[in-house]
Design an enzyme around this catalytic site. Structure first.
Site, short mmCIF file in Angstrom:
data_model
loop_
_atom_site.label_atom_id
_atom_site.label_comp_id
_atom_site.label_asym_id
_atom_site.label_seq_id
_atom_site.Cartn_x
_atom_site.Cartn_y
_atom_site.Cartn_z
N SER A 89 38.15 26.17 40.83
CA SER A 89 37.51 27.20 40.00
C SER A 89 36.95 28.29 40.91
O SER A 89 36.63 28.03 42.08
CB SER A 89 36.36 26.60 39.20
N ASP A 90 36.88 29.51 40.38
CA ASP A 90 36.09 30.51 41.09
C ASP A 90 34.65 30.01 41.11
O ASP A 90 34.27 29.12 40.35
CB ASP A 90 36.21 31.89 40.44
N TRP A 91 33.87 30.59 41.99
CA TRP A 91 32.54 30.03 42.27
C TRP A 91 31.62 30.13 41.05
O TRP A 91 31.19 31.20 40.66
CB TRP A 91 31.96 30.78 43.47
N GLY A 92 31.36 28.99 40.45
CA GLY A 92 30.55 28.98 39.22
C GLY A 92 31.39 29.24 37.99
O GLY A 92 30.85 29.47 36.92
N GLY A 93 32.71 29.17 38.10
CA GLY A 93 33.59 29.49 36.98
C GLY A 93 33.99 28.27 36.16
O GLY A 93 34.85 28.38 35.29
#
Ligand code: BGC
Length: 788
Positions: free
Chosen positions: A319-323
């Site tokens: 995932s993108d960071w915090g996604g």
């Protein structure tokens, strides 16, 4: 008797000594059972060189491993090796691999026991399994060079921006770009790049366009494929991002992109399809936004159906960071790893597996994808060994790429190249050209050696990272121009007062105005106009001196209301750590420009599919009480909104062609100090041949472009790029160029049949030096019955 007794005792004691020596040697990994596959076991080496030892460890990890580590056999396939590891893994060990453990970490030597001690300081860190010889995964952002060097006093080469690399249209240079990144990651002890952005330039004001490969999916896909190959050939895992349709920064954590499947497959997803096919990249990072109602990181259509099933992607989705937004839904939709923490894929996933909500087989698949990629790329068999980065080679490579990426947009009366022997005085104006060149901001920001050449005002808090900060690399165009024209008077004016700048220009033979457009992750430019009254500055200088040359340092396209009043325009993008000598070499003709635009330059915002960026005027809602900072957290959130990509297939030049709008500078455009002529087009099936001649007086390279118009039944924009060739020609030289067009590039995506189709009918080929200058045309008839 006694002698024999003694000797028996002595033999016994020798045996004991020998056995204990064996066991000691075995512990330190020197003497071991014969290695499977005839190679020395590499467990201790694989683990030890790639991380700092855990405080609790008193001996190398290999000693803790079971006697049989069959996965060490390099003759086995990466998939088999991964399965052999998985057989020995506990549930906790599996869970450990499918989420990050925070990034960064303190600089070594700090006294902060709670922080991860083994992180290499990058954006992502996944502890390995020492008992099984699986090294940590240390990821660094590296879209244009390895980031976050400052915290650990490391040098990394700040390359030109990725859109500049694409402007070379040179697959070998894309590969070189990736090689520099892979080499420097390796030297710094990382084993994974999380660079590799290939979001299509649907929105030319997107703050991250400098990290991406332009507006055309075929050009972008081919370039990112070579870039990733360059990274992975250094035995560093690559990653392509942000999947998918994260084509604007405004509301990236909340916006819902609305786009039909055909358009998706033929534009944004096609770039990923080509890039992954050509590079076999280890990772794909799913993006923050929603796509047609589902978060990209829990979007079954995007992740499972298209990426994994149809593209056959064998690596893992992070995932993108915090996604990440859920546990079971995300895991079942195809997300393999939550980054950078464990909010959903830590205890939450463990419970879901224990309860059967997420089958163990799915968790095994997630782990398999990670491990098989580590084996396939070589980070287990050949882990990085830290050494001092080759600064000189990095700067040389950066300069070469920059020189090949600078686009000559205008050159009235052959104003350029400047003749160093003849020029008497030059005014250099604006954009801190006395000290540096601009770079792009956000997670891609490479820390400049020696710090920002234009330090922020005193009292500015030292931020954790460089979001929103404007950073200049210490590469001075003023000095480089002075070095080129030592006999000339070369003076600098900051450009903050247009009248003063105009005055210097008036008293100089030549005026070179540097203008810039700072862009960054996290925010878009509101308009295509240059910020800070720079248009007025250029106009004032141009009014004072007819020999005004403009050098642009921009993240992407900008408007140029003054273009008819200046003599020459160079687009240098963000030209990287060696940007100044590269610009000077082009200005003075030591390098003949050969780059072409990978993005359309519109005359104004009004000509774009969306004169205003979706959501740009929405107000952020206050953050919930006590919310942590971070994506969607303490900074406040925009209300949910849609990003309707109504232009659908008509991205970039396809929009301008379909709508019959005249761009300021078309896609594929770029001048040279020589001229080229095209002749003799023949098209046989998908093979196109033609002749390019250098009709000028000096050697140069021409990017010869092949576009195709599909049969009317395809319902496509008028033309699409389907191939190109960069031809180096001496003065007067001609060459026959043959371009074999891939059937995929001529196909359309049929949603009902869920496959690409090469329609029967008449295809036009257009050949020339830009999307709007194609002197050669030919048509071919494709029979029915061909499909992919
Ligand atoms: C960016 C990613 C980046 C990650 C880690 C995110 O905010 O969107 O591109 O890789 O941060 O720094």
């Amino acid at each position: 008797m006694s002698n024999r007794g003694l000797s028996r005792r002595s033999i016994f004691s020798k045996l004991v000594t020998l056995l204990s020596l064996c066991s000691i040697l075995n512990v330190v990994g020197v003497l071991v059972t014969p290695a499977i596959g005839g190679t020395a076991p590499s467990g201790a080496r694989a683990v030890g060189t790639n991380r700092m030892p855990q405080q609790s460890e008193s001996r190398p990890a290999q000693a803790e491993g079971p006697p049989q580590q069959a996965w060490k056999d390099k003759s086995l396939s990466p998939d088999k090796r991964a399965d052999l590891v998985i057989e020995q893994m506990t549930l906790d060990e599996k869970i450990q691999l499918v989420h990050g453990s925070g990034g960064f970490g303190p600089p070594p030597g700090g006294n902060q026991p709670q922080q991860p001690t083994r992180s290499n300081g990058g954006a992502g860190w996944i502890p390995g399994i020492p008992r099984l010889g699986i090294p940590d995964i240390n990821m660094a952002d590296s879209a244009v060079g390895v980031t976050r060097g400052a915290a650990r006093s490391r040098y990394s080469t700040g390359l030109p921006s990725a859109v500049a690399e694409t402007a070379t249209w040179d697959l070998n240079l894309a590969y070189l770009f990736g090689t520099v990144i892979g080499r420097e990651l390796r030297d710094q002890g990382y084993n994974m790049s999380i660079g590799g952005g290939v979001n299509i330039t649907r929105e030319p004001r997107n703050g991250r366009n400098f990290e991406y490969q332009g507006e055309d999916p075929i050009l972008a896909g081919k370039m990112i494929g070579q870039l990733m190959k360059g990274v992975q050939d250094q035995q560093i895992m690559g990653d392509i991002k942000h999947y998918a349709l994260n084509d604007q920064e405004t509301g990236r954590n909340i916006g819902n992109v609305v786009l039909d499947k055909r358009s998706m497959r033929e534009t944004d997803l096609l770039a990923f399809e080509i890039g992954l096919r050509d590079s076999q990249a280890a990772g794909v990072m799913c993006s923050y936004n929603k796509v047609n109602g589902d978060w990209a990181c829990e979007n079954d259509y995007l992740l499972s159906q298209v990426l994994k099933k149809t593209f056959g992607f064998k690596g893992w989705v992070m995932s993108d960071w915090g996604g990440t937004h859920s546990t079971t839904k995300a895991a079942m939709a195809g997300l393999d790893q939550e980054m950078p923490g464990s909010g959903f894929f830590g205890d939450g996933l463990k419970k879901a597996v224990e309860s059967g909500d997420v089958p163990m087989a799915r968790l095994d698949e997630m782990v398999h994808r990670i491990l098989r990629s580590m084996f396939a790329v070589g980070v287990i068999d050949n882990p990085p060994v830290q050494k001092v980065v080759d600064v000189f080679k990095g700067m040389e490579d950066a300069q070469h790429i920059a020189e090949e990426s600078i686009v000559l947009l205008k050159n009235s009366n052959n104003q350029l190249p400047l003749n160093p022997a003849a020029v008497r005085s030059i005014a250099v104006i604006g954009s801190h050209a006395d000290v540096g060149v601009l770079s792009g901001g956000g997670s891609a920001q490479v820390d400049p050696p020696g710090g920002n050449a234009v330090p922020p005002p005193p009292g500015t808090p030292p931020g954790r990272n460089v979001f929103g900060r404007v950073v200049y690399y210490p590469s001075s165009p003023l000095k480089a121009i002075r070095a080129k024209a030592p006999a000339a008077r070369v003076e600098f004016d900051a450009g903050t007062d247009a009248a003063l700048a105009a005055n210097l220009a008036k008293n100089s033979e030549i005026a070179i105005v540097f203008v810039n457009q700072p862009t960054s992750e996290g925010r878009d430019s509101r308009t295509l106009s240059l910020p800070d009254n720079q248009d007025a500055l250029v106009s004032a200088v141009a009014a004072a001196n007819p020999r005004t040359i403009v050098v642009l340092e921009t993240g992407g396209p900008v408007s140029m209301p003054w273009v008819n009043n200046v003599a020459a325009v160079l687009e240098s993008w963000y030209p990287g750590i060696s940007g100044a000598p590269a610009i000077a070499n082009v200005l003075f003709g030591s390098v003949n420009p050969s780059a072409k635009l990978p993005v359309t330059f519109a005359r104004s915002d009004q000509d774009l599919p969306h004169p205003e960026i979706a959501g740009i005027n929405l107000q952020a809602q206050p953050p919930p009480a006590g919310a942590a900072a971070g994506p969607g957290g303490g900074r406040g959130r925009l209300p949910a909104f849609d990003i309707p990509y109504t232009e659908a297939l008509k991205v970039g030049y396809k929009w301008f062609d379909s709508e019959k709008k005249e761009p300021l500078f078309p896609f594929g455009f770029g001048l040279s100090y020589t001229t080229f002529a095209y002749s003799g087009l023949t098209a046989r099936g998908d093979v196109v041949s033609f002749t390019v001649k250098n009709t000028g007086k000096r050697a140069g390279a021409e990017v010869a472009e092949v576009y195709a118009g599909l049969p009317a039944s395809a319902n496509e924009p008028p033309r699409r790029l389907v191939g190109w060739s960069k031809v180096q020609l001496a003065a007067g030289e001609s060459r026959t160029v043959t371009v074999k067009v891939e059937p995929l590039f001529l196909s359309i995506f049929d949603v009902d049949k869920d496959r690409w189709e090469l329609l029967p009918g008449e295809y036009q080929f257009f050949v020339g030096g830009s999307s709007r200058s194609t002197p050669l045309t030919a048509s071919v008839q494709f029979p029915a019955g061909e499909e992919r």
